[in-house]
Design a protein around this motif. Structure first.
Motif, PDB file in Angstrom:
ATOM      1  N   THR A   8       3.395  -4.323  -5.241  1.00 40.53           N
ATOM      2  CA  THR A   8       2.908  -5.378  -6.142  1.00 40.53           C
ATOM      3  C   THR A   8       3.597  -5.286  -7.501  1.00 40.53           C
ATOM      4  O   THR A   8       4.052  -6.301  -8.061  1.00 40.53           O
ATOM      5  CB  THR A   8       1.378  -5.258  -6.326  1.00 40.53           C
ATOM      6  OG1 THR A   8       0.762  -5.311  -5.036  1.00 40.53           O
ATOM      7  CG2 THR A   8       0.833  -6.369  -7.187  1.00 40.53           C
ATOM      8  N   ILE A   9       3.691  -4.080  -8.029  1.00 38.60           N
ATOM      9  CA  ILE A   9       4.359  -3.903  -9.325  1.00 38.60           C
ATOM     10  C   ILE A   9       5.838  -4.260  -9.207  1.00 38.60           C
ATOM     11  O   ILE A   9       6.406  -4.910 -10.108  1.00 38.60           O
ATOM     12  CB  ILE A   9       4.162  -2.458  -9.827  1.00 38.60           C
ATOM     13  CG1 ILE A   9       2.689  -2.214 -10.145  1.00 38.60           C
ATOM     14  CG2 ILE A   9       5.015  -2.180 -11.044  1.00 38.60           C
ATOM     15  CD1 ILE A   9       2.354  -0.772 -10.448  1.00 38.60           C
ATOM     16  N   ALA A  10       6.488  -3.888  -8.091  1.00 34.57           N
ATOM     17  CA  ALA A  10       7.900  -4.238  -7.889  1.00 34.57           C
ATOM     18  C   ALA A  10       8.079  -5.750  -7.840  1.00 34.57           C
ATOM     19  O   ALA A  10       9.050  -6.290  -8.392  1.00 34.57           O
ATOM     20  CB  ALA A  10       8.414  -3.596  -6.603  1.00 34.57           C
ATOM     21  N   PHE A  11       7.134  -6.444  -7.204  1.00 35.32           N
ATOM     22  CA  PHE A  11       7.213  -7.907  -7.138  1.00 35.32           C
ATOM     23  C   PHE A  11       7.126  -8.520  -8.532  1.00 35.32           C
ATOM     24  O   PHE A  11       7.933  -9.380  -8.913  1.00 35.32           O
ATOM     25  CB  PHE A  11       6.092  -8.448  -6.245  1.00 35.32           C
ATOM     26  CG  PHE A  11       5.961  -9.931  -6.299  1.00 35.32           C
ATOM     27  CD1 PHE A  11       6.878 -10.755  -5.651  1.00 35.32           C
ATOM     28  CD2 PHE A  11       4.931 -10.535  -7.025  1.00 35.32           C
ATOM     29  CE1 PHE A  11       6.765 -12.134  -5.709  1.00 35.32           C
ATOM     30  CE2 PHE A  11       4.815 -11.897  -7.086  1.00 35.32           C
ATOM     31  CZ  PHE A  11       5.727 -12.708  -6.436  1.00 35.32           C
TER      32      PHE A  11
ATOM     33  N   LEU B 146      13.723  -2.455 -13.903  1.00 35.29           N
ATOM     34  CA  LEU B 146      12.958  -1.521 -13.074  1.00 35.29           C
ATOM     35  C   LEU B 146      12.629  -2.080 -11.692  1.00 35.29           C
ATOM     36  O   LEU B 146      12.136  -1.358 -10.832  1.00 35.29           O
ATOM     37  CB  LEU B 146      11.653  -1.162 -13.781  1.00 35.29           C
ATOM     38  CG  LEU B 146      11.756  -0.158 -14.927  1.00 35.29           C
ATOM     39  CD1 LEU B 146      10.413  -0.019 -15.615  1.00 35.29           C
ATOM     40  CD2 LEU B 146      12.210   1.179 -14.398  1.00 35.29           C
ATOM     41  N   ALA B 147      12.914  -3.379 -11.491  1.00 35.55           N
ATOM     42  CA  ALA B 147      12.550  -4.007 -10.227  1.00 35.55           C
ATOM     43  C   ALA B 147      13.304  -3.368  -9.055  1.00 35.55           C
ATOM     44  O   ALA B 147      12.723  -3.118  -7.994  1.00 35.55           O
ATOM     45  CB  ALA B 147      12.832  -5.500 -10.285  1.00 35.55           C
ATOM     46  N   PHE B 148      14.612  -3.097  -9.235  1.00 39.95           N
ATOM     47  CA  PHE B 148      15.400  -2.545  -8.132  1.00 39.95           C
ATOM     48  C   PHE B 148      14.946  -1.136  -7.734  1.00 39.95           C
ATOM     49  O   PHE B 148      14.675  -0.883  -6.548  1.00 39.95           O
ATOM     50  CB  PHE B 148      16.893  -2.562  -8.487  1.00 39.95           C
ATOM     51  CG  PHE B 148      17.751  -2.028  -7.396  1.00 39.95           C
ATOM     52  CD1 PHE B 148      17.908  -2.734  -6.207  1.00 39.95           C
ATOM     53  CD2 PHE B 148      18.393  -0.810  -7.540  1.00 39.95           C
ATOM     54  CE1 PHE B 148      18.690  -2.230  -5.187  1.00 39.95           C
ATOM     55  CE2 PHE B 148      19.184  -0.302  -6.514  1.00 39.95           C
ATOM     56  CZ  PHE B 148      19.330  -1.016  -5.337  1.00 39.95           C
ATOM     57  N   PRO B 149      14.811  -0.174  -8.683  1.00 40.28           N
ATOM     58  CA  PRO B 149      14.346   1.154  -8.257  1.00 40.28           C
ATOM     59  C   PRO B 149      12.951   1.135  -7.656  1.00 40.28           C
ATOM     60  O   PRO B 149      12.662   1.831  -6.685  1.00 40.28           O
ATOM     61  CB  PRO B 149      14.355   1.992  -9.541  1.00 40.28           C
ATOM     62  CG  PRO B 149      15.082   1.214 -10.558  1.00 40.28           C
ATOM     63  CD  PRO B 149      15.172  -0.189 -10.085  1.00 40.28           C
ATOM     64  N   LEU B 150      12.079   0.274  -8.222  1.00 35.61           N
ATOM     65  CA  LEU B 150      10.721   0.214  -7.692  1.00 35.61           C
ATOM     66  C   LEU B 150      10.698  -0.456  -6.317  1.00 35.61           C
ATOM     67  O   LEU B 150       9.861  -0.109  -5.480  1.00 35.61           O
ATOM     68  CB  LEU B 150       9.803  -0.521  -8.674  1.00 35.61           C
ATOM     69  CG  LEU B 150       8.396   0.059  -8.775  1.00 35.61           C
ATOM     70  CD1 LEU B 150       8.450   1.526  -9.138  1.00 35.61           C
ATOM     71  CD2 LEU B 150       7.566  -0.707  -9.760  1.00 35.61           C
ATOM     72  N   SER B 151      11.605  -1.385  -6.084  1.00 34.93           N
ATOM     73  CA  SER B 151      11.691  -1.995  -4.750  1.00 34.93           C
ATOM     74  C   SER B 151      12.142  -0.969  -3.722  1.00 34.93           C
ATOM     75  O   SER B 151      11.638  -0.952  -2.590  1.00 34.93           O
ATOM     76  CB  SER B 151      12.668  -3.174  -4.771  1.00 34.93           C
ATOM     77  OG  SER B 151      12.187  -4.188  -5.605  1.00 34.93           O
ATOM     78  N   LEU B 152      13.097  -0.108  -4.105  1.00 34.72           N
ATOM     79  CA  LEU B 152      13.511   0.955  -3.191  1.00 34.72           C
ATOM     80  C   LEU B 152      12.354   1.906  -2.886  1.00 34.72           C
ATOM     81  O   LEU B 152      12.167   2.341  -1.748  1.00 34.72           O
ATOM     82  CB  LEU B 152      14.691   1.725  -3.780  1.00 34.72           C
ATOM     83  CG  LEU B 152      16.026   0.969  -3.860  1.00 34.72           C
ATOM     84  CD1 LEU B 152      17.088   1.857  -4.503  1.00 34.72           C
ATOM     85  CD2 LEU B 152      16.462   0.498  -2.497  1.00 34.72           C
ATOM     86  N   CYS B 153      11.574   2.205  -3.919  1.00 34.28           N
ATOM     87  CA  CYS B 153      10.393   3.060  -3.715  1.00 34.28           C
ATOM     88  C   CYS B 153       9.372   2.375  -2.805  1.00 34.28           C
ATOM     89  O   CYS B 153       8.719   3.028  -1.980  1.00 34.28           O
ATOM     90  CB  CYS B 153       9.746   3.416  -5.049  1.00 34.28           C
ATOM     91  SG  CYS B 153      10.709   4.583  -6.019  1.00 34.28           S
ATOM     92  N   ALA B 154       9.229   1.058  -2.941  1.00 36.89           N
ATOM     93  CA  ALA B 154       8.294   0.318  -2.100  1.00 36.89           C
ATOM     94  C   ALA B 154       8.745   0.333  -0.641  1.00 36.89           C
ATOM     95  O   ALA B 154       7.931   0.459   0.278  1.00 36.89           O
ATOM     96  CB  ALA B 154       8.143  -1.114  -2.593  1.00 36.89           C
ATOM     97  N   ILE B 155      10.057   0.230  -0.423  1.00 37.52           N
ATOM     98  CA  ILE B 155      10.576   0.283   0.950  1.00 37.52           C
ATOM     99  C   ILE B 155      10.347   1.671   1.543  1.00 37.52           C
ATOM    100  O   ILE B 155       9.904   1.810   2.687  1.00 37.52           O
ATOM    101  CB  ILE B 155      12.069  -0.101   0.968  1.00 37.52           C
ATOM    102  CG1 ILE B 155      12.218  -1.583   0.624  1.00 37.52           C
ATOM    103  CG2 ILE B 155      12.699   0.203   2.321  1.00 37.52           C
ATOM    104  CD1 ILE B 155      13.646  -2.015   0.366  1.00 37.52           C
TER     105      ILE B 155
END
Length: 160
Positions: free
Chosen positions: A54-57, A66-75
């Motif tokens: 949700t935070i990555a979105f 920060l969207a890209f690193p957090l998206s990787l963490c979400a994956i």
């Protein structure tokens, strides 16, 4: 101080000494400890992963770096959460296979077992000469059929 209600003073039908709640028996048994542990672990992992996603979105919507690193963490969290849910299913199946089988003989098996016991009792209760012959001490007990203990068997026995 708590006021003790007399009969008719409570107004809503509450009586003195009545419990706040009544315990009722659960409709199902409690989960075994290993299964419950893995379920709690899976719920925590899934909750963290959903929060991370949700935070990555929202960071992606705002265009933050920060969207890209957090998206990787979400994956990565999705992979770990899938592992957590599979862990619950596997632990539950393992528990059921090890401890969940209640072996109860069927009524047919119970009757057959009773008949065998009754037959054994009858054989034991017969006089010594009436039953099958008992081997004398030191006498060799013969096997069934024409097995002589010699290998290969002598010719003419039909065994090669």
């Amino acid at each position: 101080m708590a006021k003790k209600y007399e009969d008719g003073d409570a107004g809503s039908g509450a009586s003195a000494g009545r419990a706040l709640w009544v315990d009722q028996a659960a409709g199902h048994r409690r989960m075994p400890d290993p299964v419950r542990d893995s379920a709690v672990r899976a719920v925590l992992i899934v909750a963290v992963t959903l929060t991370d996603a949700t935070i990555a979105f929202f960071l992606a919507v705002t265009g933050s770096w920060l969207a890209f690193p957090l998206s990787l963490c979400a994956i990565a969290g999705t992979v770990v959460a899938t592992w957590g849910v599979l862990d619950v299913l596997i632990t539950r199946q393992m528990w059921n296979q090890r401890y969940g089988v209640f072996s109860e003989p069927s009524s047919t098996a119970r009757g057959r077992r009773r008949e065998r016991r009754r037959a054994r009792r009858e054989v034991r209760s017969q006089p010594a000469g009436a039953g099958p012959r008992q081997a004398a001490p030191g006498e060799r007990i013969r096997g069934r059929g024409d097995a002589t203990g010699i290998w290969p068997p002598p010719s003419g026995t039909g065994r090669g």
